[in-house]
Design a protein around this motif. Structure first.
Motif, PDB file in Angstrom:
ATOM      1  N   SER A 131       0.841  -1.187   0.000  1.00  0.00           N
ATOM      2  CA  SER A 131       0.000   0.000   0.000  1.00  0.00           C
ATOM      3  C   SER A 131       0.878   1.239   0.000  1.00  0.00           C
ATOM      4  CB  SER A 131      -0.899   0.021   1.235  1.00  0.00           C
ATOM      5  OG  SER A 131      -0.094   0.227   2.395  1.00  0.00           O
ATOM      6  N   THR A 172       3.979   0.925  -5.368  1.00  0.00           N
ATOM      7  CA  THR A 172       2.965  -0.086  -5.085  1.00  0.00           C
ATOM      8  C   THR A 172       2.663  -0.948  -6.307  1.00  0.00           C
ATOM      9  OG1 THR A 172       1.077   1.332  -5.640  1.00  0.00           O
ATOM     10  CG2 THR A 172       1.889   1.417  -3.363  1.00  0.00           C
ATOM     11  N   LEU A 173       3.141  -0.527  -7.482  1.00  0.00           N
ATOM     12  CA  LEU A 173       2.871  -1.267  -8.714  1.00  0.00           C
ATOM     13  C   LEU A 173       3.895  -2.372  -8.933  1.00  0.00           C
ATOM     14  CD1 LEU A 173       2.162   1.693 -11.181  1.00  0.00           C
ATOM     15  CD2 LEU A 173       0.495   0.302  -9.938  1.00  0.00           C
ATOM     16  N   GLU A 197       4.287  -3.017 -14.715  1.00  0.00           N
ATOM     17  CA  GLU A 197       3.334  -1.909 -14.767  1.00  0.00           C
ATOM     18  C   GLU A 197       4.031  -0.596 -14.441  1.00  0.00           C
ATOM     19  OE1 GLU A 197       0.003  -2.957 -12.264  1.00  0.00           O
ATOM     20  OE2 GLU A 197      -0.338  -4.789 -13.413  1.00  0.00           O
ATOM     21  N   ARG A 252      -3.817  -1.374 -16.284  1.00  0.00           N
ATOM     22  CA  ARG A 252      -3.784  -1.919 -14.915  1.00  0.00           C
ATOM     23  C   ARG A 252      -3.083  -0.959 -13.961  1.00  0.00           C
ATOM     24  NH1 ARG A 252      -2.106  -8.185 -16.144  1.00  0.00           N
ATOM     25  NH2 ARG A 252      -4.155  -8.843 -16.883  1.00  0.00           N
ATOM     26  N   ASN A 272      -5.338   1.999 -13.194  1.00  0.00           N
ATOM     27  CA  ASN A 272      -6.426   1.580 -12.298  1.00  0.00           C
ATOM     28  C   ASN A 272      -5.934   1.403 -10.866  1.00  0.00           C
ATOM     29  OD1 ASN A 272      -8.348   1.638 -14.350  1.00  0.00           O
ATOM     30  ND2 ASN A 272      -8.115  -0.518 -14.825  1.00  0.00           N
ATOM     31  N   LYS A 273      -4.782   0.791 -10.705  1.00  0.00           N
ATOM     32  CA  LYS A 273      -4.240   0.601  -9.341  1.00  0.00           C
ATOM     33  C   LYS A 273      -3.881   1.928  -8.704  1.00  0.00           C
ATOM     34  CE  LYS A 273      -2.624  -4.084 -10.111  1.00  0.00           C
ATOM     35  NZ  LYS A 273      -1.473  -4.935 -10.364  1.00  0.00           N
ATOM     36  N   GLU A 331      -7.016   3.592  -7.422  1.00  0.00           N
ATOM     37  CA  GLU A 331      -7.547   2.972  -6.216  1.00  0.00           C
ATOM     38  C   GLU A 331      -6.930   3.556  -4.957  1.00  0.00           C
ATOM     39  OE1 GLU A 331      -6.818  -1.189  -6.600  1.00  0.00           O
ATOM     40  OE2 GLU A 331      -8.261  -1.427  -8.230  1.00  0.00           O
ATOM     41  N   ASP A 332      -5.638   3.877  -5.044  1.00  0.00           N
ATOM     42  CA  ASP A 332      -4.939   4.390  -3.868  1.00  0.00           C
ATOM     43  C   ASP A 332      -5.219   5.849  -3.738  1.00  0.00           C
ATOM     44  OD1 ASP A 332      -3.799   1.928  -3.271  1.00  0.00           O
ATOM     45  OD2 ASP A 332      -2.107   2.302  -4.581  1.00  0.00           O
TER      46      ASP A 332
END
Length: 103
Positions: free
Chosen positions: A28, A56-57, A61, A95, A98-99, A102-103
């Motif tokens: 995270s 975090t990726l 990515e 991806r 998108n990730k 989210e954070d």
């Protein structure tokens, strides 16, 4: 044979992936922030939150996002650097975005 800029980035990318394979991915942003707070050099970056989010990726990515958005490479150039297909790079970018959202 003379190396091109793309060749140099390809070498750097492969070196990065090899190094990152031995490192863990942060779960995270908070975990990355905790790690960064213990490192004075990282905490001095003006865009610290961006770099923390990128940590975090997964490596592929992260590479695609960095090459596309921060270095300005086209998808076609990224395919050459990463030795991936255009579809794979597009999927990694999607991806990754998108990730990061989210954070």
């Amino acid at each position: 044979m003379k190396r091109t800029r793309t060749d140099n980035f390809k070498i750097a990318h492969n070196t990065f992936l090899n190094h990152k394979a031995s490192c863990r991915t942060m779960e995270s942003i908070e975990a990355a922030r905790t790690l960064a707070s213990n490192t004075s050099a990282e905490s001095s970056f003006a865009h610290q939150d961006l770099y923390l989010a990128l940590r975090t990726l997964p490596p592929k990515e992260r590479s695609s996002i960095t090459l596309f958005y921060l270095s300005g490479y086209s998808i076609k150039e990224i395919t050459t650097i990463t030795e991936s297909s255009e579809d794979a790079v597009k999927q990694q970018l999607s991806r990754g975005r998108n990730k990061l959202k989210e954070d």
